[in-house]
Design a protein around this motif. Structure first.
Motif, PDB file in Angstrom:
ATOM      1  N   LEU A 157       0.839  -1.198   0.000  1.00  0.00           N
ATOM      2  CA  LEU A 157       0.000   0.000   0.000  1.00  0.00           C
ATOM      3  C   LEU A 157       0.878   1.254   0.000  1.00  0.00           C
ATOM      4  O   LEU A 157       1.941   1.284   0.631  1.00  0.00           O
ATOM      5  N   TRP A 158       0.428   2.281  -0.698  1.00  0.00           N
ATOM      6  CA  TRP A 158       1.163   3.542  -0.731  1.00  0.00           C
ATOM      7  C   TRP A 158       0.992   4.307   0.586  1.00  0.00           C
ATOM      8  O   TRP A 158      -0.076   4.302   1.188  1.00  0.00           O
ATOM      9  N   ARG A 159       2.059   4.976   0.997  1.00  0.00           N
ATOM     10  CA  ARG A 159       1.967   5.884   2.125  1.00  0.00           C
ATOM     11  C   ARG A 159       2.951   7.036   1.914  1.00  0.00           C
ATOM     12  O   ARG A 159       3.956   6.906   1.203  1.00  0.00           O
ATOM     13  N   GLY A 160       2.643   8.164   2.526  1.00  0.00           N
ATOM     14  CA  GLY A 160       3.567   9.281   2.548  1.00  0.00           C
ATOM     15  C   GLY A 160       4.218   9.348   3.915  1.00  0.00           C
ATOM     16  O   GLY A 160       3.646   8.916   4.918  1.00  0.00           O
ATOM     17  N   VAL A 161       5.434   9.880   3.949  1.00  0.00           N
ATOM     18  CA  VAL A 161       6.153  10.023   5.215  1.00  0.00           C
ATOM     19  C   VAL A 161       6.572  11.485   5.357  1.00  0.00           C
ATOM     20  O   VAL A 161       7.307  12.019   4.528  1.00  0.00           O
TER      21      VAL A 161
END
Length: 462
Positions: free
Chosen positions: A268-272
């Motif tokens: 799954l995509w995530r931003g940090v």
């Protein structure tokens, strides 16, 4: 006005290297406090005024603790800096705020209606002359438009794993999903790219793929307020960021993130949000935001049955369904449907299955399996049981034929000996399936509903 109290315009900063000066300017961009290599804390702001707004000037502010740093309420606010030193570093002119001799005050930006700062440093001394400069900046800011190329802010459909980029997104929700684990839910109406699945199918029974990145699903009443088209990017905060210094934007607003890291976690995509990430000034009239809002509104307005073909991936020829005339819907729409018992057609990928061995799919001669389905909006688990399994696999074929069909559904490549390579990354094809939702045997977090695949069959040759 005393000579030592004159405000230097930003364009004149290069002529005052190594001198103590005063600035009053707009905060174009700000980040979160971070600890220096010593004992101090530091925050970097980028400033503009009417004389310099194409390229912002950085100011590095130091304090003994994070509480002594400016806590900017919003990009676009005004900062007054006194006795900062102009420096040159790596070919760029900036300013340095020294905790012993410098001072600051923060004021509301163009929407402010008074001249009272909402934060000041301990050694700041206001003067009546400040009001004129603050008023002038507010009036200038009303018509200011950041000159930024849309290519500098890729849409979510354009992000790449392991890179840092700028993003212009609408904030849907912010929450503490677990103790000291904060999430920002961001969306721009587009679909993130599909990812290869690296987990081992054999591990799915004991260590299943997560349905979402947050530890627990969102409450249903909140889930039903979120968009049903377009991917929702979960943004987490890096471990180096102290939780009591987090800045959470207001839900419902469009914001610009500068230098946010994007990556794939559990498929799954995530931003940090890292120590290098910044919030950038984003007025409501921002041309880029107005265009992004228009595009997302257009997509949201496409009601079921009238969606453009580009709203869904083109399904492969792996499956056929008995309801070609029914328009597809997203899994998010399935999850948020007002009725528990309903039927849908979806274009999805099968990213996991339990059991994963063909010989175990029909214990006691009856199909009983669970598939994990995903599209750009959500993941769900759906059952295939009894006659629905017979429809899916064309009865009860031999183990080799059953394995081949299952591998095609999962995107598993075939070895020369005909067995699936299950430990390599797989890229499941987009397939059309029919889903029915129904009451679960006991209440669950999705409003007492389970999902089941029906009227879907695997057809054709690889």
């Amino acid at each position: 006005m005393k000579d030592d109290y004159r405000f230097l315009r930003l364009r004149d900063a290069p002529r005052c290297l190594n001198q103590k000066v005063n600035f009053i300017a707009i905060i174009l961009e700000f980040g979160l406090p971070k600890k220096t290599k010593g004992t101090d804390y530091c925050v970097t702001l980028r400033l503009i005024d009417e004389t310099r707004h194409q390229i912002a000037m950085a100011v590095n502010i130091f304090a003994e603790n994070a509480e002594g740093l400016p806590h900017v309420a919003a990009a676009g606010d005004i900062i007054q800096l006194c006795h900062v030193v102009v420096r040159a570093y790596a070919g760029e002119v900036n300013a340095v705020f020294y905790k012993q001799t410098s001072s600051f005050a923060l004021y509301k930006g163009k929407d402010g209606n008074d001249f009272v700062p909402y934060q000041v440093s301990s050694n700041f001394h206001p003067r009546d002359e400040d009001k004129m400069f603050i008023d002038k900046l507010r009036k200038w800011l009303v018509n200011f438009q950041p000159q930024e190329d849309s290519s500098d802010f890729p849409m979510l459909r354009q992000i790449k794993d392991g890179t840092s980029c700028n993003l212009a997104c609408k904030i849907l929700h912010c929450c503490e999903a677990a103790k000291d684990e904060w999430f920002i839910f961001a969306w721009d109406g587009t679909d993130t790219p599909p990812n290869s699945i690296c987990s081992k199918l054999e591990d799915e029974a004991n260590n299943p793929l997560s349905l979402q990145l947050e530890p627990l699903p969102l409450p249903r009443e909140l889930l039903c307020t979120l968009p049903t088209v377009g991917s929702i990017l979960r943004i987490i905060f890096d471990e180096g960021i102290e939780k009591n210094h987090l800045y959470l934007p207001n839900a419902g607003t469009w914001v610009k993130f500068a230098n946010i890291r994007v990556e794939v976690h559990a498929g799954l995509w995530r931003g940090v949000f890292t120590l290098s990430t910044k919030f950038r000034y984003t007025p409501n009239e921002d041309r880029l935001i107005v265009e992004r809002q228009r595009l997302s509104d257009e997509r949201m307005s496409l009601i079921p049955g009238r969606r453009m073909p580009c709203s869904f991936p083109m399904p492969s020829c792996v499956t056929e369904v008995n309801h070609d005339h029914v328009p597809p819907v997203t899994l998010m729409r399935v999850l948020t449907h007002s009725q528990v018992t309903a039927k849908f057609k979806c274009v999805v990928r099968v990213v996991a299955v339990v059991p994963c061995q063909a010989e175990n799919l029909s214990p006691d001669g009856i199909y009983n399996m669970q598939l994990t389905l995903e599209d750009s909006t959500a993941r769900i688990r759906a059952f295939v049981v009894a006659e629905d399994g017979e429809t899916l696999f064309g009865g009860y074929p031999g183990i080799d034929d059953l394995t081949t069909k299952l591998n095609r559904l999962l995107g598993i490549s075939e070895c020369d000996d005909g067995t699936g390579v299950k430990d390599t990354p797989r890229n499941p094809p987009w397939v059309c399936v029919c889903l029915k939702s129904y009451y679960a045997s006991k209440a669950d977090v999705w409003g007492s509903r389970n999902f089941r695949i029906f009227d879907t069959r695997i057809v054709g040759d690889p």
